[in-house]
Design an enzyme around this catalytic site. Structure first.
Site, PDB file in Angstrom:
ATOM      1  N   CYS A 101       0.859  -1.185   0.000  1.00  0.00           N
ATOM      2  CA  CYS A 101       0.000   0.000   0.000  1.00  0.00           C
ATOM      3  C   CYS A 101       0.890   1.228   0.000  1.00  0.00           C
ATOM      4  CB  CYS A 101      -0.893   0.001   1.236  1.00  0.00           C
ATOM      5  SG  CYS A 101      -1.965   1.444   1.338  1.00  0.00           S
ATOM      6  N   HIS A 143      -9.169  -3.689  -1.626  1.00  0.00           N
ATOM      7  CA  HIS A 143      -8.131  -2.902  -0.956  1.00  0.00           C
ATOM      8  C   HIS A 143      -8.450  -1.409  -1.042  1.00  0.00           C
ATOM      9  CE1 HIS A 143      -3.748  -1.993   0.010  1.00  0.00           C
ATOM     10  NE2 HIS A 143      -4.220  -0.826  -0.399  1.00  0.00           N
ATOM     11  N   GLU A 144      -8.767  -0.943  -2.261  1.00  0.00           N
ATOM     12  CA  GLU A 144      -8.992   0.506  -2.442  1.00  0.00           C
ATOM     13  C   GLU A 144     -10.256   0.963  -1.713  1.00  0.00           C
ATOM     14  OE1 GLU A 144      -6.663   2.289  -3.391  1.00  0.00           O
ATOM     15  OE2 GLU A 144      -5.482   0.606  -4.135  1.00  0.00           O
ATOM     16  N   HIS A 147     -10.030   1.712   1.955  1.00  0.00           N
ATOM     17  CA  HIS A 147      -9.530   3.033   2.352  1.00  0.00           C
ATOM     18  C   HIS A 147     -10.688   3.996   2.647  1.00  0.00           C
ATOM     19  CE1 HIS A 147      -5.192   2.727   1.921  1.00  0.00           C
ATOM     20  NE2 HIS A 147      -5.320   2.129   0.752  1.00  0.00           N
TER      21      HIS A 147
HETATM   22 NI    NI Z   1      -3.668   1.186  -0.154  1.00  0.00          NI
END
Ligand code: NI
Length: 179
Positions: A101, A143-144, A147
């Site tokens: 990341c 994953h994105e 956030h």
């Molecule tokens: Ni990330």
């Protein structure tokens, strides 16, 4: 072209629940998209979320439409801007794989993710997006979008024996590709 500073783990702005976008196709939203893409490309990232540049909105970019220099073996993911996303797992299969990341530079960890997901949302013009994906594409989306919910990948890990510095775990990877 504006390459923005990427916040690093420990910054409380990475732990917020991001706000939904309420107006599409505005100058501000197009500028934010340009900054996200410029910043992602400058860092050779697989994706980037607005909170990572300190913007409290539900907007992520990922994919390039071509092989990623940081993940040369990974399948090509189409370049996508995704706003106000909803990610729904399909089935209960999980897959484990390494992730890095840009907000956790120099490290990699083994992260469980849903193997197959449906994701919906909107592009910058407000057009609906609805895709069913699996494998690496599904991993990048999870994953994105994490956030946007204040989650960094180490918070999804279960086995911290598989978490470490990229240069130690993968000595062949050059410094330019280490996060
Ligand atoms: Ni990330």
């Amino acid at each position: 072209m504006t390459v923005r500073a990427i916040l690093k783990m420990g910054d409380p702005r990475l732990l917020r629940i991001a706000q939904p976008v309420t107006q599409f196709d505005t100058d501000e939203l197009h500028l934010l998209l340009t900054d996200l893409l410029d910043t992602m490309h400058a860092a050779n990232g697989a994706g980037l979320a607005a909170p990572q540049i300190g913007v409290d909105l539900q907007m992520v970019v990922f994919g390039s439409g071509q092989p990623n220099p940081r993940y040369p073996q990974a399948p090509v993911v189409p370049r996508t801007v995704l706003i106000n996303p909803v990610v729904t797992p399909l089935g209960d299969e999980e897959q484990l794989d390494w992730e890095g990341c840009l907000s956790v530079p120099g490290m990699r960890g083994m992260v469980p993710r849903w193997g197959r997901v449906r994701y919906t949302g909107f592009d910058v013009w407000g057009e609906a997006i609805d895709r069913t994906v699996d494998g690496f594409h599904a991993r990048v989306v999870q994953h994105e979008c994490d956030h946007l919910w204040g989650k960094l990948y180490p918070m999804r890990m279960r086995d911290f024996t598989q978490f470490g510095f990229t240069e130690v775990l993968f000595p062949g990877i050059s410094a330019a590709e280490d996060d």
